[in-house]
Design an enzyme around this catalytic site. Structure first.
Site, PDB file in Angstrom:
ATOM      1  N   TYR B 165     -39.665 -33.299  33.144  1.00  0.00           N
ATOM      2  CA  TYR B 165     -41.041 -33.482  32.782  1.00  0.00           C
ATOM      3  C   TYR B 165     -41.497 -32.251  32.125  1.00  0.00           C
ATOM      4  O   TYR B 165     -42.798 -32.205  31.749  1.00  0.00           O
ATOM      5  CB  TYR B 165     -41.880 -33.760  34.211  1.00  0.00           C
ATOM      6  CG  TYR B 165     -42.324 -35.390  34.143  1.00  0.00           C
ATOM      7  CD1 TYR B 165     -42.884 -35.881  33.015  1.00  0.00           C
ATOM      8  CD2 TYR B 165     -41.665 -36.109  35.196  1.00  0.00           C
ATOM      9  CE1 TYR B 165     -43.115 -37.202  33.272  1.00  0.00           C
ATOM     10  CE2 TYR B 165     -41.819 -37.237  35.053  1.00  0.00           C
ATOM     11  CZ  TYR B 165     -42.808 -38.103  34.121  1.00  0.00           C
ATOM     12  OH  TYR B 165     -42.588 -39.300  34.007  1.00  0.00           O
ATOM     13  N   ASP B 303     -18.041 -47.697  57.693  1.00  0.00           N
ATOM     14  CA  ASP B 303     -17.790 -49.266  57.674  1.00  0.00           C
ATOM     15  C   ASP B 303     -16.109 -49.273  57.361  1.00  0.00           C
ATOM     16  O   ASP B 303     -15.874 -48.607  56.675  1.00  0.00           O
ATOM     17  CB  ASP B 303     -18.353 -49.870  56.806  1.00  0.00           C
ATOM     18  CG  ASP B 303     -20.095 -49.910  56.980  1.00  0.00           C
ATOM     19  OD1 ASP B 303     -20.251 -49.659  58.262  1.00  0.00           O
ATOM     20  OD2 ASP B 303     -20.992 -50.354  56.091  1.00  0.00           O
TER      21      ASP B 303
END
Lengths: 422, 422
Positions: B165, B303
Site C-alpha cells: 500500500y 491428521d
C-alpha cells in the site's frame, strides 16, 4: 510552536505527513478521551442497569420472545435431567416421546430497536420420536443432550468437531450435530457457552487489561507484540481490571500489529482487540465482557467497505443464526471510528489506493442500507450512501501510503482529538 | 494391579476405554521420555554443531548453492547502501543500471539429503532498467529496496500488505511487491525476517516454556487455556528457557485446546504449539528457534491424510517458494507421532469415523511417495503406502469417538510409553 521541545525523531519526511500539523499535544487529546470515557461509563452504567431490569416483557411487545441465559454447569445438568424426567413421564402416561423445539427460522426472528439486537419470537414445534419424518432428528437431539450431560459431569470443554466425532454414524455430517446443538441451547434456555461447547479461538488482545484465564493472571501490557490469544471458554475468564479510556476494536491483524508494536496503548491508554477478520464467538463474548465489566466505550477500526460495516454489525447486534443468544454475544453502542467512506477524501487517500467496488459489493452495500441497525444511526446511513454512490472502497492498510506509522502517529490520534466517531 | 491406588474418577465408562489397561504409571512413561529427550539432545547438539560448521561447500556438490543469513538491521542497511553505490558506479562508468537477481524457479531448486532440506542453486539473471521487458520490475526492485531501507532506519516491522500500500500505483497488485520482496531477500543474502517484513501471526504456544517477546517475559504455563499468540517478529523473541522433555507440534486447534485445557504439559512436561492448519512463517521460525535453543525432540500430531504429512514436511524441510531461506525456516528431525494410517486399525477407530479419500487425496498421497523427504524415511513410506492402499483418512478428532479426553488420557500417553513415533 514546538520550539524548545525536543523532537523525538529526525526523520525529514515527518513534517510533510498530511494533517500532522493539526495534531494537538497528547495531553489535550487525553483530556478529550477522559471526558468521553467518563460520560460513556455513566451512560453505560445507567443503560446497563436498565439492561438488567429491562426484559422483553417490559417492552410490552405484541408477542412473547425467547431469550437464553448464561447458566452454571450444574443448572444445565439439572435442566437436562428434568427434561428427561418430563419425557419419561410423557411416555409412561401414554403420550409418547417428543421434544418441544423452539423455532430458529428467520420468520421467528425480530430486530428490537429498544434493545438494539435481533431476538427470537416464541414459536416452537414438536419433534416426536414416533414419526418417520422426525425420528432421526429426535434421536440426534437425545444423543446431544446425553453428550452435554457428560460434559457437565466432567466439567470440560469441547469443540463442535469433537461433538460430531463422538457419534459419526448417527450424525452423518457435522451440520446435523451443529444444528441440533443450537436447538438444545434454545430448549434448555441457556447460551451455547453454558453447554461447554466452544468455538475455535482466533482473537488476540493487547494493552491496558489484566484478567484471569483459567486461574492464571494475564497482564496484557506485558504480552510483547504477539498479544494474548483470547480464550475459547469465556466462563473461565474473570477479574478484569483496566486503566484504559477506551477499547479499540480492529478488524484486521495487520493494523493490530502496527498498533501493538508501536505500543499505541501506552500513548493513549486503551485495550486493543481483533478477531482477525470475521468475528468469532469467543472474541464477541470477550468484547462484551470487557465492555460490561469495565464500562469502557468501544471504538471500531474497520475497512471502508460493506464487509467492514457488516463486521461491526455482528459485534454490535448479532448474527441471525445465533439470534437466540443475542443478549450475550452483542456489545451495545460500538462507535464507528474509521476507516469511513468520508475519510477517503478528508484524508486525501490517493486514487490508486482506493479500489472500485464490485457489483456484489454494491449490492451488499445497498442491502445494508435497508437493515434496521444501520437505519437507526443517521450518520451510518450517510456514510454508507456515500460509499455506494462513489463506488469506492479502501482497506485500513491504505493509510500506509503516507508512511507505515501514519495510522498510529497521525490518523488515530487526530480521530480521537476530533472525537470523530459515529 | 491398581489395587490400593485411589481412583481419580468415578466415571463408569473409563475402564472400558480401549487400551487404557495397557497404560503404565506416569512415572514409567516419564523415565522413557527423559531417556529420549537426553539422547535427542545429545544427538542434536552434535548434529547442530555439525549444522553450524557444515556448509553447502563442505558437501562438495557439483554446483554452487545460495543461502541467506539472518542479518542485523544495520547489516541489511549497509548491504542496501553498498548495492546502491555499486549501481551508481556502474551507471557512472557507462555500464548502465541493472540488478543481478538470483533465480528462485523450481529448475534452480534442489533437495539436499545431507541437509534434509530444499536449497537454491546459484543461477541468477540480470534485470536491466534500460530494457522495455524489465524496466517495470527493476523499478519495483529499486522501490522495495528504498522501503526496506526506511524500515532499517526506523527499526519497525510491517506486513507485506503495508508494503504494497505504500505505492499501489507502481506495484498494481500485491503479488508483484511480494515477489520482488523475496528477490530482494535473495539479493541481499538475508532472510525475509531480517528485512523486518513479517507475516500475519496465527500460531499459539502453551506449556513449559518461558521466553521474552519484545522485552516482556512470558511464562507459557500461565497462559490459561488460550495460550500465548506466537509473535510475528522472531528477532524480538529471546531468552528461551524450559524444563520440557519434548515439543508437541499439533496440526489443529481443536486438539490443541483439549491438551491445553487438560494441562497435558503438567502431566508430561512439554511445550505445545500449533499454527491452526497450514504452517505460517512465524510459527515455523518459532518452532525452529525452540528446537535449536532448547535441544528438545519434536513430536508431531497431525491428521491421518496426505495434507497432515504435507504440513509435517513444510515444518521439516521447507516450502518450495521460500527455498532460499530453508536453513532458517525448517526444523530438522521432526518425529511423526500420529495420527498415522496404521493407528486406525491399531486403535480400532470405527469405520464410520474414517473418511474415504477423494481422487485428489489419493493423487496427492501418491505424489508424496515420490518426494525425497518421504523416501528417506522408510517408516513414512510404509505408512503412506498403507494410506493410499486402504484409501482411508481420519482426523485427530476421530479419537473423540472413545470419549472427549481419549486423546489426552490414553492415546498420547500410550504413544509416548511405547515410543511409537517414526
Amino acid at each position: 510552536m514546538a520550539d524548545g521541545k525536543k523532537r523525538r525523531r529526525t526523520d525529514p519526511t515527518e513534517n510533510s505527513l498530511p494533517f500532522k500539523n493539526k495534531l494537538k499535544p497528547d495531553s489535550v487529546i487525553l483530556e478529550t478521551l477522559k471526558e468521553f470515557s467518563t460520560s460513556s461509563s455513566a451512560s453505560s452504567s445507567s443503560s446497563s442497569a436498565a439492561d438488567k431490569t429491562l426484559t422483553l416483557q417490559d417492552l410490552s411487545l405484541p408477542f412473547r420472545c425467547r431469550e437464553v441465559a448464561d447458566l452454571s454447569l450444574s443448572s444445565v445438568q439439572s435442566n437436562i435431567e428434568s427434561l428427561a424426567r418430563k419425557i419419561a413421564h410423557s411416555i409412561l402416561t401414554g403420550n409418547g416421546f417428543a421434544f418441544d423445539v423452539p423455532s430458529r427460522s428467520s420468520a421467528n426472528q425480530l430486530y428490537v430497536p429498544e434493545l438494539d439486537r435481533i431476538v427470537l419470537k416464541d414459536k416452537s414445534s414438536l419433534r416426536p420420536f414416533g414419526n418417520i419424518s422426525t425420528v432421526r432428528k429426535s434421536t440426534i437431539t437425545a444423543r446431544i443432550l446425553e453428550l452435554i450431560h457428560q460434559l457437565c459431569l466432567k466439567g470440560i470443554h469441547v469443540t463442535k468437531r469433537d461433538l460430531f466425532y463422538t457419534d459419526v454414524k448417527l450424525f452423518k455430517d457435522q451440520t446435523q450435530s451443529d444444528t441440533v446443538l443450537d436447538d438444545v441451547s434454545c430448549m434448555l434456555g441457556c447460551t451455547r457457552s453454558s453447554l461447554n461447547v466452544v468455538a475455535a479461538e482466533k482473537g488476540v488482545v493487547v494493552g491496558r487489561l489484566i484478567f484471569s484465564d483459567n486461574g492464571d493472571v494475564i497482564d496484557c501490557t506485558k504480552m510483547g507484540m504477539g498479544g494474548k490469544a483470547i480464550p475459547p471458554n469465556i466462563d473461565r475468564v474473570g477479574d478484569m481490571q483496566s486503566d484504559a479510556l477506551f477499547i479499540l476494536l480492529v478488524e484486521k491483524d495487520a493494523a493490530y500489529m502496527r498498533l501493538a508494536e508501536d505500543r499505541f496503548y501506552n500513548r493513549f491508554p486503551c485495550i486493543i482487540v481483533t478477531a482477525k477478520g470475521q468475528p468469532d464467538v469467543s472474541t464477541r463474548l470477550f468484547l462484551r465482557k470487557m465492555k460490561m465489566e469495565l464500562k469502557l466505550p468501544v471504538l471500531a477500526l474497520v475497512d471502508s467497505d460493506p464487509y467492514g460495516l457488516k463486521i461491526l454489525s455482528v459485534y454490535g447486534c448479532g448474527s441471525k443464526n445465533m439470534s437466540y443468544d443475542s443478549a450475550h454475544l452483542t456489545t451495545p453502542d460500538i462507535k464507528w471510528l474509521g476507516v469511513r467512506p468520508s475519510d477517503l477524501d478528508k484524508y486525501k487517500i490517493p486514487e490508486q489506493c482506493r479500489l472500485p467496488m464490485t457489483e456484489q459489493d454494491i449490492k451488499t452495500g445497498k442491502d445494508m442500507l435497508e437493515e434496521d441497525f444501520v437505519k437507526k444511526n443517521p450518520g451510518w446511513v450517510e456514510e454508507l450512501t456515500l460509499m455506494v454512490k462513489t463506488k469506492q472502497k479502501a482497506e485500513i492498510q491504505a493509510l500506509s501510503t503516507f508512511g507505515f506509522q501514519y495510522l498510529s502517529e497521525v490518523y488515530l490520534p487526530l480521530k480521537l482529538q476530533q472525537k470523530d466517531w459515529l
